[in-house]
Design a protein around this motif. Structure first.
Motif, PDB file in Angstrom:
ATOM      1  N   LEU A 137     -36.761 -75.112 -24.975  1.00 41.39           N
ATOM      2  CA  LEU A 137     -37.570 -74.986 -23.767  1.00 41.39           C
ATOM      3  C   LEU A 137     -38.170 -76.319 -23.343  1.00 41.39           C
ATOM      4  O   LEU A 137     -38.227 -76.634 -22.150  1.00 41.39           O
ATOM      5  N   GLN A 138     -38.615 -77.137 -24.325  1.00 39.74           N
ATOM      6  CA  GLN A 138     -39.276 -78.375 -23.949  1.00 39.74           C
ATOM      7  C   GLN A 138     -38.315 -79.533 -23.748  1.00 39.74           C
ATOM      8  O   GLN A 138     -38.701 -80.571 -23.202  1.00 39.74           O
ATOM      9  N   ARG A 139     -37.060 -79.401 -24.168  1.00 42.12           N
ATOM     10  CA  ARG A 139     -36.117 -80.511 -24.033  1.00 42.12           C
ATOM     11  C   ARG A 139     -35.905 -80.918 -22.578  1.00 42.12           C
ATOM     12  O   ARG A 139     -35.940 -82.116 -22.260  1.00 42.12           O
ATOM     13  N   PRO A 140     -35.669 -79.976 -21.628  1.00 45.04           N
ATOM     14  CA  PRO A 140     -35.565 -80.416 -20.232  1.00 45.04           C
ATOM     15  C   PRO A 140     -36.821 -81.107 -19.720  1.00 45.04           C
ATOM     16  O   PRO A 140     -36.740 -82.069 -18.949  1.00 45.04           O
ATOM     17  N   LEU A 141     -37.994 -80.647 -20.172  1.00 47.18           N
ATOM     18  CA  LEU A 141     -39.234 -81.307 -19.762  1.00 47.18           C
ATOM     19  C   LEU A 141     -39.311 -82.719 -20.328  1.00 47.18           C
ATOM     20  O   LEU A 141     -39.793 -83.644 -19.657  1.00 47.18           O
ATOM     21  N   ARG A 194     -36.307 -71.134 -14.086  1.00 45.85           N
ATOM     22  CA  ARG A 194     -36.120 -71.360 -12.665  1.00 45.85           C
ATOM     23  C   ARG A 194     -37.110 -72.389 -12.119  1.00 45.85           C
ATOM     24  O   ARG A 194     -36.728 -73.295 -11.356  1.00 45.85           O
ATOM     25  N   GLU A 195     -38.388 -72.269 -12.499  1.00 45.16           N
ATOM     26  CA  GLU A 195     -39.382 -73.213 -11.990  1.00 45.16           C
ATOM     27  C   GLU A 195     -39.060 -74.648 -12.438  1.00 45.16           C
ATOM     28  O   GLU A 195     -39.230 -75.595 -11.666  1.00 45.16           O
ATOM     29  N   THR A 227     -36.944 -80.121 -11.406  1.00 44.58           N
ATOM     30  CA  THR A 227     -35.956 -81.173 -11.669  1.00 44.58           C
ATOM     31  C   THR A 227     -35.126 -81.473 -10.425  1.00 44.58           C
ATOM     32  O   THR A 227     -34.838 -82.638 -10.124  1.00 44.58           O
ATOM     33  N   HIS A 228     -34.747 -80.418  -9.702  1.00 43.92           N
ATOM     34  CA  HIS A 228     -33.971 -80.628  -8.478  1.00 43.92           C
ATOM     35  C   HIS A 228     -34.780 -81.421  -7.456  1.00 43.92           C
ATOM     36  O   HIS A 228     -34.255 -82.351  -6.811  1.00 43.92           O
TER      37      HIS A 228
END
Length: 438
Positions: free
Chosen positions: A168-172, A197-198, A203-204
């Motif tokens: 969960l925290q890797r994309p952050l 989704r959020e 990121t987008h």
């Protein structure tokens, strides 16, 4: 010092472990309580069944022997235990439950402590005391297999939860690293849009913002570079014509103005250049010494430039980047500061530092925030010919492009100081990028 608990993963891990530990402890306590109640109910049912079986046995087959550990005792026997009012709460509840299951006015007693647990029952219609064995009511206090299984389940649950928290925290974490690179002015590749989704939306949006900023910077750089490049040819013709003038005073004035305009054009081109510096890394201390010697050789105020070089040979930067930083800052110190100008390097526990300071009046506190903005000239201190307001902006861009940070401020009331720090982990990347270019 970085603390693991400050990271998102550290806090998620602590929260997950705390919740799992609390839930497993509550589950284990509830299980023990339920097991104790089940054992008590089972012991009551068993004791009631045995007493009823003995009564039926006495009524139907009085000549047959009783089962082992089951006996009938005469009320006058000295072995009959006395009624006790100070029993432990679990045992008292057990006696009350058995009494509730028996006919009215039934006497229920428990055998003396220390002996095998026996239940003594005598109803109004019974001639003798009926003595039957009962199960121990206390659970064993030693750790049993339930605790072992609990530890195994808890361990697997923690590992699964930590993996989920990490995922969960890797994309952050990737987004935070991209934001840090963007803040330092370094190229930022598109961040993978993964996670909830959020987070994907965030990121987008960040990727779109980086693309728009890069497009705007590229358009501005192309426009600025085009204008500056187109001005170089007419400036060269204008200088040539000025040198052919007969009036020496007019010729010198025009040449001086053309030189100032040429310097401004060169600053424009340097500021618009956005490519990576692929020049060979050099030792910062040695290069600073060479640059200062060249200033002393050509400048009239040569003795006013001093060096304090203590970083050592491990401090490396691309040669072109370092030369541009030093030339811009030393020229700025000569133009607006006061002697002596000090070029200093040092090694701290976290990074290498490079600083250039002068002994002038410095910059007003309210103007420091605008000092490095492009095309900003701080009047009246930043007046003069041949200055476009790009010197400090170019230095900031070069420092951030090399992976460093910079700080500009008045140094202890002794003039302006520009302090640049380059973390150890960016220096190998600088050297590697230069080696790959060859």
């Amino acid at each position: 010092m970085r603390r693991p608990i400050d990271s998102l993963f550290g806090r998620l891990a602590l929260l997950v472990v705390a919740v799992l530990l609390l839930s497993h402890f509550a589950w284990y306590a509830l299980m023990r309580l339920e097991r104790s109640q089940l054992q008590t109910r089972y012991a009551v049912e068993e004791a009631t069944f045995l007493v009823d079986a003995v009564r039926q046995h006495v009524a139907r087959t009085p000549d047959q022997p009783l089962p082992s550990r089951v006996k009938l005792v005469d009320p006058a026997s000295p072995d009959v235990p006395a009624a006790s009012a100070n029993m432990p709460p679990p045992l008292a509840r057990f006696v009350e439950d058995v009494r509730d299951r028996m006919p009215a006015d039934t006497q229920v007693r428990v055998g003396p402590p220390g002996a095998p647990p026996m239940l003594w029952v005598r109803a109004v219609t019974d001639q003798n005391w009926i003595v039957v064995p009962v199960q121990p009511l206390r659970m064993p206090r030693s750790l049993d297999r339930t605790v072992l299984w609990l530890v195994i389940i808890f361990s697997f649950a923690v590992m699964a939860a930590l993996f989920a928290a990490w995922a969960l925290q890797r994309p952050l974490r990737l987004l935070a690293q991209a934001v840090a690179r963007f803040g330092r002015g370094l190229p930022v590749p598109p961040v993978p849009e993964r996670g909830p989704r959020e987070l994907r939306q965030l990121t987008h949006g960040f990727n779109q913002m980086v693309q728009e900023v890069a497009r705007t910077e590229n358009d501005r750089a192309v426009m600025l570079a085009g204008v500056a490049h187109d001005l170089k040819t007419p400036l060269a013709r204008l200088r040539l014509r000025a040198e052919m003038m007969d009036d020496a005073k007019t010729r010198d004035g025009v040449v001086r103005d053309v030189d100032s305009m040429t310097h401004i054009v060169e600053q424009f081109l340097l500021f618009a250049h956005d490519g990576a510096d692929r020049s060979e890394p050099v030792e910062v201390d040695a290069q600073c010494e060479r640059v200062v010697r060249s200033y002393r050789a050509v400048a009239t105020s040569a003795p006013t430039v001093h060096t304090e070089l203590n970083a050592g040979p491990s401090f490396l930067l691309p040669a072109a980047t370092l030369d541009r930083i030093l030339s811009n800052l030393i020229d700025n110190a000569h133009a607006y500061g006061a002697p002596p100008v000090v070029v200093a390097t040092a090694r701290t526990p976290q990074s290498f530092t490079l600083s250039i300071s002068d002994s002038g009046t410095g910059i007003a506190a309210q103007d420091l925030i605008n000092a490095s903005r492009p095309f900003v000239r701080l009047d009246p201190a930043r007046g003069g010919n041949g200055h476009s307001g790009l010197g400090l902006a170019i230095v900031e861009r070069l420092v951030r492009r090399a992976g460093g940070e910079w700080e500009i401020g008045n140094h202890g009331g002794r003039g302006l100081r520009v302090l640049m720090s380059f973390p150890f982990d960016v220096l190998p990347r600088v050297a590697t990028a230069s080696e790959n270019a060859w």
